[in-house]
Design an enzyme around this catalytic site. Structure first.
Site, PDB file in Angstrom:
ATOM      1  N   PRO A 179     -15.433  -0.882  12.044  1.00  0.00           N
ATOM      2  CA  PRO A 179     -16.275  -1.391  10.946  1.00  0.00           C
ATOM      3  C   PRO A 179     -16.137  -0.600   9.653  1.00  0.00           C
ATOM      4  O   PRO A 179     -16.174  -1.183   8.569  1.00  0.00           O
ATOM      5  CB  PRO A 179     -17.693  -1.265  11.537  1.00  0.00           C
ATOM      6  CG  PRO A 179     -17.497  -1.340  13.017  1.00  0.00           C
ATOM      7  CD  PRO A 179     -16.197  -0.644  13.274  1.00  0.00           C
ATOM      8  N   LYS A 180     -15.958   0.698   9.756  1.00  0.00           N
ATOM      9  CA  LYS A 180     -15.811   1.489   8.527  1.00  0.00           C
ATOM     10  C   LYS A 180     -14.536   1.134   7.780  1.00  0.00           C
ATOM     11  O   LYS A 180     -14.526   0.986   6.555  1.00  0.00           O
ATOM     12  CB  LYS A 180     -15.833   2.989   8.861  1.00  0.00           C
ATOM     13  CG  LYS A 180     -17.215   3.523   9.180  1.00  0.00           C
ATOM     14  CD  LYS A 180     -17.186   5.040   9.322  1.00  0.00           C
ATOM     15  CE  LYS A 180     -18.608   5.570   9.568  1.00  0.00           C
ATOM     16  NZ  LYS A 180     -18.615   7.034   9.721  1.00  0.00           N
ATOM     17  N   GLN A 185     -11.638  -2.037   3.504  1.00  0.00           N
ATOM     18  CA  GLN A 185     -10.750  -3.142   3.106  1.00  0.00           C
ATOM     19  C   GLN A 185     -11.490  -4.177   2.270  1.00  0.00           C
ATOM     20  O   GLN A 185     -11.018  -4.621   1.223  1.00  0.00           O
ATOM     21  CB  GLN A 185     -10.178  -3.809   4.361  1.00  0.00           C
ATOM     22  CG  GLN A 185      -9.110  -3.004   5.063  1.00  0.00           C
ATOM     23  CD  GLN A 185      -7.807  -3.034   4.297  1.00  0.00           C
ATOM     24  OE1 GLN A 185      -7.127  -4.041   4.271  1.00  0.00           O
ATOM     25  NE2 GLN A 185      -7.501  -1.948   3.632  1.00  0.00           N
ATOM     26  N   GLY A 202      -7.076 -10.532  11.493  1.00  0.00           N
ATOM     27  CA  GLY A 202      -6.567  -9.930  10.259  1.00  0.00           C
ATOM     28  C   GLY A 202      -7.587 -10.035   9.148  1.00  0.00           C
ATOM     29  O   GLY A 202      -8.274 -11.051   9.006  1.00  0.00           O
ATOM     30  N   GLY A 251      -7.239  -7.845   5.783  1.00  0.00           N
ATOM     31  CA  GLY A 251      -6.903  -7.265   4.481  1.00  0.00           C
ATOM     32  C   GLY A 251      -6.633  -8.255   3.374  1.00  0.00           C
ATOM     33  O   GLY A 251      -6.813  -7.936   2.189  1.00  0.00           O
ATOM     34  N   GLU A 252      -6.200  -9.464   3.716  1.00  0.00           N
ATOM     35  CA  GLU A 252      -5.874 -10.452   2.677  1.00  0.00           C
ATOM     36  C   GLU A 252      -7.068 -11.355   2.380  1.00  0.00           C
ATOM     37  O   GLU A 252      -7.400 -11.610   1.228  1.00  0.00           O
ATOM     38  CB  GLU A 252      -4.688 -11.322   3.122  1.00  0.00           C
ATOM     39  CG  GLU A 252      -3.535 -10.581   3.758  1.00  0.00           C
ATOM     40  CD  GLU A 252      -2.683  -9.822   2.755  1.00  0.00           C
ATOM     41  OE1 GLU A 252      -2.850 -10.037   1.544  1.00  0.00           O
ATOM     42  OE2 GLU A 252      -1.860  -8.998   3.208  1.00  0.00           O
ATOM     43  N   ILE A 256     -13.496  -7.066  14.983  1.00  0.00           N
ATOM     44  CA  ILE A 256     -13.386  -5.957  14.043  1.00  0.00           C
ATOM     45  C   ILE A 256     -13.237  -4.670  14.856  1.00  0.00           C
ATOM     46  O   ILE A 256     -14.141  -4.280  15.594  1.00  0.00           O
ATOM     47  CB  ILE A 256     -14.621  -5.875  13.129  1.00  0.00           C
ATOM     48  CG1 ILE A 256     -14.774  -7.184  12.340  1.00  0.00           C
ATOM     49  CG2 ILE A 256     -14.517  -4.682  12.191  1.00  0.00           C
ATOM     50  CD1 ILE A 256     -13.635  -7.513  11.407  1.00  0.00           C
TER      51      ILE A 256
END
Length: 694
Positions: free
Chosen positions: A588-589, A594, A658, A660-661, A585
């Site tokens: 983290p924010k 996300q 990754g 976001g998905e 990561i």
């Protein structure tokens, strides 16, 4: 000038007459363009684009109407108000037919995608436990707050577009093909995207319309789709019918699964989601599997990937089915998944690069308080509210793409990095600046990252959760090269305090190069460049992912608690937890942004979002944010995301998988399973409405 699109008011047929006299008589109107006066465009093939099998929609090239809302004309006027009013005055006659828009009634077409291992039918026949269920997730629309918009300006045979896009190369190449001009003649600029979730990746017809209107009128033209037009002017997540049959032994070990999918697509293009078949093939140890994925052509516009594409739909079916099996056997849902956890990817036999799913289950169960759960449905109440908890697994494959980034270190000690990627909300600007600052040894405030321009070095598409892995690696490579360039220069400079030092012993902190074990001996980038009369140093970062012999995925476990009003059937999510194995990561924010945003989106998929179509004419009757419901603050509960420590060095040099998905994928089934636990009623159709629970 402003352009307003006139949409077809029938769902299928042909245009028999068009009267533009009233529109053209309005003050300020320059032109009304339609199929009878539009120039014929080449519409050359566009290999390497996001176009689908079939024939892409060609604007104003014939009299055919393929779906309700298809662009049939465009009005160009000096003001938006004049264009809007004139568009309402365009009169069109149609020879219309009843369109086919109902997935449940239309036949599939073409050869299905199939997959098989073992003998699923025989294994099902002999399985001690057999279940068969059909799940029906609804069509979802992306509904980013920012509308789709394009400004087009021609300078001779050169075109500049300011466009909402997740990939500046996409509209450049598409319009080059459509207008038959070299791609080098087109520049696309898109520094900011106000949300997209997948539907700003492809170059939709309105972009061609804007460019056509600008060329035909000789003026720069701005075209903004309305909220209503977003429901048919761009793509959407398609609806499905997904039938699962599974067999297991009495201890819950899967012996067979079959997956029969039917998904809507348009008649003119075939949209078959790549990710919808993977979970059924590799998520659990299952010796016998068969899959059939059919597309059903309808008189609708073409679907497109939406956040967690394919995987979100498949997870709803597979993870709901696993929950149904757990209930049937009286086994805890987490324990059932652990009993079927594979040692390798059973679809291809490859080892997993990393798979920390067991850790996700363990951490999630502990943090969520899963051990306090009474497994019996309807076992917990809070006044009139039935309380239930559910969980589901999430996964998404690790995508990566090749590209370049230009890195420049100026004599004032600041750095500029440019790459033609995008930022639709995940924080590309911030995360790339972090990577560059760390690699160059500069403070973040001294680094500028620019994106969104075809004049910059090419980058892969900003989608599929690949930007951090791909562009992050590219930026890292460019900055590493530039830092080494500066170090080589300084150790060879006889006027430098670092002259003669082994380059491997030089580190950079705060823009100052010094000996690793002797911080006092060193100098700044600025001193080095000034003394050497160098305005800047430059390097080009690049990366092309190689072939991997491993199976690479991000994983997660999502837990949800819901309350269901026993009298009214209302469902409220009370709290939610996601535990994710997404590799390293970087921020983290941004990761939290996300993950929590995706959970909110998943609430919409599970409980609210549903396209309502009038099948008589194909009109979407809830094409607005008043009737197409999305989560609001009152729907957003206590949410938390946890990231399992680790990195995936097989995926890319910076260890990212990754995020976001995968953070959206398991939300809907976790909520659906919680609703079953609360009520004892299994709802297999999304969204889960009050009506379905009464």
């Amino acid at each position: 000038m402003h352009a307003v699109v006139v949409d077809s008011s029938v769902g299928r047929g042909r245009i028999t007459g068009i009267d533009t006299r009233a529109a053209e008589a309005q003050p300020g109107v320059l032109k009304v363009i339609h199929h009878r006066n539009a120039p014929k465009l080449p519409y050359r093939p566009n290999p390497g684009s996001l176009n689908l099998p079939g024939e892409r929609l060609r604007v104003f090239q014939d009299d055919q109407v393929r779906f309700h809302g298809q662009p049939v004309a465009v009005v160009v006027a000096a003001t938006l108000e004049a264009a809007q009013h004139a568009a309402s005055l365009v009169s069109i006659d149609y020879d219309s037919e009843r369109p086919a828009t109902d997935l449940s009634e239309a036949p599939a077409a073409g050869e299905p995608r199939t997959y098989a291992r073992g003998d699923a039918e025989a294994a099902l026949r002999s399985a001690p436990v057999r279940l068969e269920m059909t799940y029906r997730p609804a069509r979802n629309h992306h509904n980013a707050m920012e509308l789709h918009a394009t400004v087009a300006r021609w300078d001779g045979d050169r075109l500049t577009l300011w466009d909402k896009t997740q990939w500046v190369r996409s509209p450049r190449d598409e319009l080059a093909a459509n207008f038959g001009i070299p791609a080098e003649n087109i520049r696309v600029i898109s520094p900011f995207v106000g949300g997209a979730f997948g539907n700003a990746a492809r170059a939709w017809p309105h972009i061609t319309i804007a460019a056509l209107a600008a060329r035909e009128t000789g003026h720069p033209v701005k075209l903004v789709l309305t909220r209503k037009q977003l429901y048919f002017g761009v793509g959407y997540r398609p609806s499905y019918e997904y039938t699962v049959r599974l067999g297991s032994d009495r201890r819950g070990r899967l012996t067979a699964m079959t997956h029969d999918l039917r998904a809507e697509t348009s008649r003119y293009e075939t949209f078959a989601e790549r990710g919808v078949i993977a979970p059924g093939q590799m998520l659990y140890t299952t010796p016998n599997v068969s899959q059939t994925h059919r597309t059903v052509p309808l008189d609708v516009n073409t679907p497109t990937p939406m956040r967690g594409p394919g995987y979100t739909t498949a997870a709803f079916a597979v993870e709901s089915a696993m929950d149904e099996l757990a209930h049937e056997l009286g086994i805890d849902p987490i324990e059932l998944r652990l009993r079927n956890e594979p040692d390798n990817d059973q679809s291809n036999g490859r080892p997993f690069s990393t798979r920390r799913l067991r850790e996700c289950y363990t951490i999630g169960a502990r943090e969520f308080g899963w051990s306090r759960r009474d497994p019996r449905p309807r076992s917990t109440r809070d006044g009139d509210w039935l309380i239930g908890t559910g969980m589901a697994t999430a996964l998404y494959d690790t995508l990566r793409g090749s590209g370049q980034a230009r890195v420049r270190l100026d004599a004032d000690g600041t750095a500029l990095i440019e790459s033609a990627t995008s930022d639709m909300g995940p924080g590309t600007y911030t995360s790339m600046t972090q990577v560059a600052a760390d690699a160059l040894g500069l403070a973040v405030r001294n680094v500028t990252f620019r994106l969104g321009d075809t004049a910059m070095p090419e980058a892969p598409i900003h989608g599929g959760s690949q930007t951090m892995a791909s562009v992050g690696t590219i930026v890292q490579d460019g900055c590493d090269k530039l830092r080494r360039q500066a170090v080589e220069l300084v150790v060879q400079d006889s006027r430098s305090p670092l002259y003669g030092v082994d380059a491997e012993d030089v580190v950079v902190r705060g823009g100052r190069m010094h000996v690793r074990d002797n911080p006092a001996r060193g100098e700044t980038y600025r001193q080095l460049l000034t003394r050497n009369d160098r305005a800047h140093l430059e390097a080009m970062g690049s990366w092309t992912p190689g072939q991997s012999r491993s199976s690479m995925y991000a994983y997660g476990a999502v837990f949800a608690e819901v309350g269901v009003d026993a009298r009214l059937g209302l469902v409220r999510v009370r709290r939610m937890l996601g535990v994710f194995d997404a590799g390293r990561i970087i921020s983290p924010k941004l990761a939290d942004s996300q993950a929590l945003g995706a959970m909110v989106g998943g609430i919409g998929t599970a409980l609210l979002e549903h396209t309502v179509t009038d099948h008589r004419d194909g009109r979407i009757v809830n094409a607005n944010l008043a009737d197409y419901l999305v989560p609001v603050n009152a729907d957003v509960p206590d949410m938390k995301a946890i990231y399992v420590d680790g990195r995936d060095d097989e995926a890319d040099p910076i260890g990212v998988k990754g995020l976001g998905e995968v953070v959206l994928v398991g939300v809907a089934p976790a909520i659906a399973n919680a609703v079953f636990h609360a009520t004892g009623r299994r709802v297999r159709e999304l969204p889960i409405t009050a009506e379905s629970l009464l």
